[in-house]
Design an enzyme around this catalytic site. Structure first.
Site, PDB file in Angstrom:
ATOM      1  N   ARG A 179     -21.372 -99.935  52.148  1.00  0.00           N
ATOM      2  CA  ARG A 179     -22.191-101.328  52.569  1.00  0.00           C
ATOM      3  C   ARG A 179     -22.673-101.617  54.164  1.00  0.00           C
ATOM      4  O   ARG A 179     -23.328-102.325  54.901  1.00  0.00           O
ATOM      5  CB  ARG A 179     -21.332-102.767  52.803  1.00  0.00           C
ATOM      6  CG  ARG A 179     -20.604-102.815  51.386  1.00  0.00           C
ATOM      7  CD  ARG A 179     -21.354-103.027  49.786  1.00  0.00           C
ATOM      8  NE  ARG A 179     -20.537-102.901  48.775  1.00  0.00           N
ATOM      9  CZ  ARG A 179     -20.726-102.092  48.382  1.00  0.00           C
ATOM     10  NH1 ARG A 179     -21.098-100.412  48.255  1.00  0.00           N
ATOM     11  NH2 ARG A 179     -19.547-101.763  47.478  1.00  0.00           N
TER      12      ARG A 179
ATOM     13  N   SER B 186     -19.836-110.242  46.672  1.00  0.00           N
ATOM     14  CA  SER B 186     -18.016-109.776  47.313  1.00  0.00           C
ATOM     15  C   SER B 186     -18.362-110.956  49.017  1.00  0.00           C
ATOM     16  O   SER B 186     -19.624-110.215  49.556  1.00  0.00           O
ATOM     17  CB  SER B 186     -17.750-109.138  47.641  1.00  0.00           C
ATOM     18  OG  SER B 186     -17.020-108.437  46.639  1.00  0.00           O
TER      19      SER B 186
ATOM     20  N   GLU C  25     -20.143-109.303  54.520  1.00  0.00           N
ATOM     21  CA  GLU C  25     -20.446-108.331  53.433  1.00  0.00           C
ATOM     22  C   GLU C  25     -22.457-108.766  53.366  1.00  0.00           C
ATOM     23  O   GLU C  25     -23.585-108.849  53.055  1.00  0.00           O
ATOM     24  CB  GLU C  25     -20.368-108.092  52.352  1.00  0.00           C
ATOM     25  CG  GLU C  25     -20.968-107.082  51.333  1.00  0.00           C
ATOM     26  CD  GLU C  25     -20.052-106.777  50.429  1.00  0.00           C
ATOM     27  OE1 GLU C  25     -19.319-106.176  49.972  1.00  0.00           O
ATOM     28  OE2 GLU C  25     -21.061-106.749  49.490  1.00  0.00           O
TER      29      GLU C  25
HETATM   30  C1  LIG Z   1     -22.773-112.727  41.327  1.00  0.00           C
HETATM   31  C2  LIG Z   1     -23.185-111.026  42.383  1.00  0.00           C
HETATM   32  C3  LIG Z   1     -22.345-109.954  42.448  1.00  0.00           C
HETATM   33  C4  LIG Z   1     -22.837-109.483  43.074  1.00  0.00           C
HETATM   34  N1  LIG Z   1     -22.123-107.682  43.134  1.00  0.00           N
HETATM   35  C5  LIG Z   1     -22.474-106.789  44.273  1.00  0.00           C
HETATM   36  C6  LIG Z   1     -21.837-105.635  43.577  1.00  0.00           C
HETATM   37  O1  LIG Z   1     -20.950-105.070  42.965  1.00  0.00           O
HETATM   38  N2  LIG Z   1     -21.944-104.634  44.667  1.00  0.00           N
HETATM   39  C7  LIG Z   1     -22.816-104.893  45.737  1.00  0.00           C
HETATM   40  O2  LIG Z   1     -23.226-103.906  46.511  1.00  0.00           O
HETATM   41  N3  LIG Z   1     -23.131-106.038  45.937  1.00  0.00           N
HETATM   42  C8  LIG Z   1     -23.108-107.037  45.004  1.00  0.00           C
HETATM   43  N4  LIG Z   1     -23.564-107.844  45.490  1.00  0.00           N
HETATM   44  C9  LIG Z   1     -24.444-108.530  46.557  1.00  0.00           C
HETATM   45  C10 LIG Z   1     -25.980-107.692  46.046  1.00  0.00           C
HETATM   46  O3  LIG Z   1     -26.215-108.491  45.091  1.00  0.00           O
HETATM   47  C11 LIG Z   1     -26.391-106.562  46.980  1.00  0.00           C
HETATM   48  O4  LIG Z   1     -26.108-107.114  48.050  1.00  0.00           O
HETATM   49  C12 LIG Z   1     -28.218-106.309  46.661  1.00  0.00           C
HETATM   50  O5  LIG Z   1     -28.083-105.239  46.774  1.00  0.00           O
HETATM   51  C13 LIG Z   1     -29.134-107.347  47.160  1.00  0.00           C
HETATM   52  O6  LIG Z   1     -30.348-107.360  46.628  1.00  0.00           O
HETATM   53  P1  LIG Z   1     -30.842-109.005  47.263  1.00  0.00           P
HETATM   54  O7  LIG Z   1     -32.439-107.793  46.846  1.00  0.00           O
HETATM   55  O8  LIG Z   1     -31.051-110.012  46.568  1.00  0.00           O
HETATM   56  O9  LIG Z   1     -31.155-108.696  48.952  1.00  0.00           O
HETATM   57  P2  LIG Z   1     -31.479-110.100  49.481  1.00  0.00           P
HETATM   58  O10 LIG Z   1     -30.076-110.628  49.006  1.00  0.00           O
HETATM   59  O11 LIG Z   1     -32.473-110.469  49.501  1.00  0.00           O
HETATM   60  O12 LIG Z   1     -31.055-109.254  50.971  1.00  0.00           O
HETATM   61  C14 LIG Z   1     -29.966-108.814  52.012  1.00  0.00           C
HETATM   62  C15 LIG Z   1     -30.789-108.674  53.170  1.00  0.00           C
HETATM   63  O13 LIG Z   1     -31.262-107.347  52.748  1.00  0.00           O
HETATM   64  C16 LIG Z   1     -32.872-107.159  53.576  1.00  0.00           C
HETATM   65  N5  LIG Z   1     -33.668-107.049  52.539  1.00  0.00           N
HETATM   66  C17 LIG Z   1     -34.342-107.213  51.444  1.00  0.00           C
HETATM   67  N6  LIG Z   1     -35.058-107.030  51.119  1.00  0.00           N
HETATM   68  C18 LIG Z   1     -35.601-105.560  52.445  1.00  0.00           C
HETATM   69  C19 LIG Z   1     -36.456-104.990  52.440  1.00  0.00           C
HETATM   70  N7  LIG Z   1     -37.334-105.011  51.474  1.00  0.00           N
HETATM   71  N8  LIG Z   1     -37.135-104.474  53.809  1.00  0.00           N
HETATM   72  C20 LIG Z   1     -36.004-104.567  55.149  1.00  0.00           C
HETATM   73  N9  LIG Z   1     -34.825-105.459  54.598  1.00  0.00           N
HETATM   74  C21 LIG Z   1     -34.179-105.919  53.129  1.00  0.00           C
HETATM   75  C22 LIG Z   1     -32.977-108.445  53.974  1.00  0.00           C
HETATM   76  O14 LIG Z   1     -33.253-108.959  55.112  1.00  0.00           O
HETATM   77  C23 LIG Z   1     -30.912-108.633  54.054  1.00  0.00           C
HETATM   78  O15 LIG Z   1     -30.700-108.978  55.067  1.00  0.00           O
HETATM   79  C24 LIG Z   1     -23.470-109.048  44.533  1.00  0.00           C
HETATM   80  C25 LIG Z   1     -23.887-110.073  44.405  1.00  0.00           C
HETATM   81  C26 LIG Z   1     -23.444-111.115  44.063  1.00  0.00           C
HETATM   82  C27 LIG Z   1     -24.411-112.718  43.661  1.00  0.00           C
END
Ligand SMILES: Cc1cc2nc3c(=O)[nH]c(=O)nc-3n(C[C@H](O)[C@H](O)[C@H](O)COP(=O)(O)OP(=O)(O)OC[C@H]3O[C@@H](n4cnc5c(N)ncnc54)[C@H](O)[C@@H]3O)c2cc1C
Length: 329
Positions: free
Chosen positions: A179, A230, A325
């Site tokens: 992570r 998480s 996380e």
């Molecule tokens: C129901 C649920 C289940 C989940 N299960 C998992 C799981 O099983 N495993 C897991 O690892 N995660 C899980 N997550 C967490 C989440 O889905 C992941 O971390 C996901 O990869 C985040 O992607 P996002 O596009 O929504 O990023 P965001 O939430 O929009 O951003 C997360 C971070 O990344 C940065 N960021 C995003 N895009 C960029 C970019 N292009 N350039 C630079 N920085 C950037 C943002 O500034 C922020 O700091 C879960 C979340 C939910 C709601």
């Protein structure tokens, strides 16, 4: 607050570029998966690289704080909102090279959509990540993973903007850990695109794995649950330092709770009596210690109070500090 003359000018420029994809004073709770967060001064949705880079250039020129996000599935925003520019990355170009089993994809591409697309043509390596919300960029940022697969596994190169130039990084240069990645340290680097190379498998088998995985995940995260996944990171035992702290800690942990060198923070939270604790509408799920959700009208303030209580309980019982996380903006 920004002086009107300055905001007027940046607002005009953002409006020219994004038109209806610019929103002003838009509540972040409308886009964060935990439904928390006050207004962002500006939000834009960038669908092309040049738009994203221009938005960054404008924010810098007007000395306005900015942040690039994906689908906000791992973000906690403040109740006062974000007094700056939020850039939603929706760059979703995708090129498939069937002869080399590789794909180049924009960082704004939805992860599940990509998995469905590659499953259908028999490209294997991401099928068990089906159901993780968010974009490719967000997944790379946090080295997302589930059920034994991580985004880094099939990754070859990542295209970034480092504040000066657009360039490609090798997977090694991304310094992926559990992570974690270099992007959590280099906060001004923006992930633009990535290339992945896959192995080959039968499409029907890949589709079945993804379907089963999603079904399994829905037991933990029922549809519509307002949460960021998480909340705390699991503990990588060898990373606990100093060694004396690790030794003391391990005396309190049944060995069978350690899998692949990691201990679920949910276990620590559950042992510390976290399940069902709440601050107003922000609660720990009754069936999982590491699942914090918003019943409806929860705020970042409630969340901060609950997180403080949870950390305190775990610290008191196990002498260890949990770390988040989720990402705060
Ligand atoms: C129901 C649920 C289940 C989940 N299960 C998992 C799981 O099983 N495993 C897991 O690892 N995660 C899980 N997550 C967490 C989440 O889905 C992941 O971390 C996901 O990869 C985040 O992607 P996002 O596009 O929504 O990023 P965001 O939430 O929009 O951003 C997360 C971070 O990344 C940065 N960021 C995003 N895009 C960029 C970019 N292009 N350039 C630079 N920085 C950037 C943002 O500034 C922020 O700091 C879960 C979340 C939910 C709601």
């Amino acid at each position: 607050m920004y002086m009107k003359t300055r905001t007027d000018t940046i607002e005009n420029a953002l409006h020219t570029l994004f038109k209806k994809r610019l929103r002003i004073e838009y509540p972040l709770r409308e886009i964060t998966s935990i439904h928390i967060g006050g207004p962002a001064h500006y939000i834009v949705m960038a669908q092309h690289e040049h738009e994203l880079l221009e938005a960054v250039r404008l924010a810098r020129a007007y000395r306005m704080p900015y942040v690039v996000i994906g689908e906000a599935s791992n973000i906690i925003a403040e109740d006062i909102g974000f007094n700056g520019l939020v850039i939603q990355n929706r760059i979703a170009d995708c090129t498939i090279d069937k002869s080399t089993h590789s794909i180049t994809v924009g960082a704004g591409y939805n992860l599940l959509a990509l998995i469905k697309r590659i499953n259908a043509i028999g490209l294997a390596g991401m099928e068990r990540m089906a159901g993780i919300p968010g974009t490719i960029g967000g997944a790379i940022y946090g080295c997302a993973g589930a059920y034994g697969q991580e985004i880094k596994d099939c990754l070859h190169h990542v295209q970034i903007y480092d504040g000066r130039t657009v360039r490609w990084l090798t997977r090694d240069a991304c310094m992926f850990r559990y992570r974690s990645s270099i992007f959590k340290k280099k906060k001004n680097w923006i992930i633009l695109a990535a290339t992945f190379t896959y192995t080959h498998a039968h499409p029907a088998a890949l589709k079945k794995i993804s379907r089963d995985t999603i079904r399994l995940r829905e037991k933990k995260y029922p549809r519509g649950m307002r949460c960021p996944g998480s909340f705390f990171k699991n503990l990588v035992i060898k990373m606990i330092s100093p060694a004396s702290l690790r030794d003391e800690f391990m005396k309190k942990i049944p060995p069978e709770k350690i899998t692949f060198g990691k201990l679920a923070s949910g276990y620590l939270l559950e042992e510390a009596g976290a399940m069902g604790l709440a601050e107003h509408d922000i609660a720990v799920a009754a069936y999982h210690g590491n699942l914090i959700y918003n019943k409806g009208n929860g705020t970042a303030h409630d969340l901060a109070r609950l997180v403080k209580r949870l950390k305190h309980r775990v610290q008191k019982k196990f002498g260890i500090e949990l770390s988040e996380e989720v990402q705060y903006i």
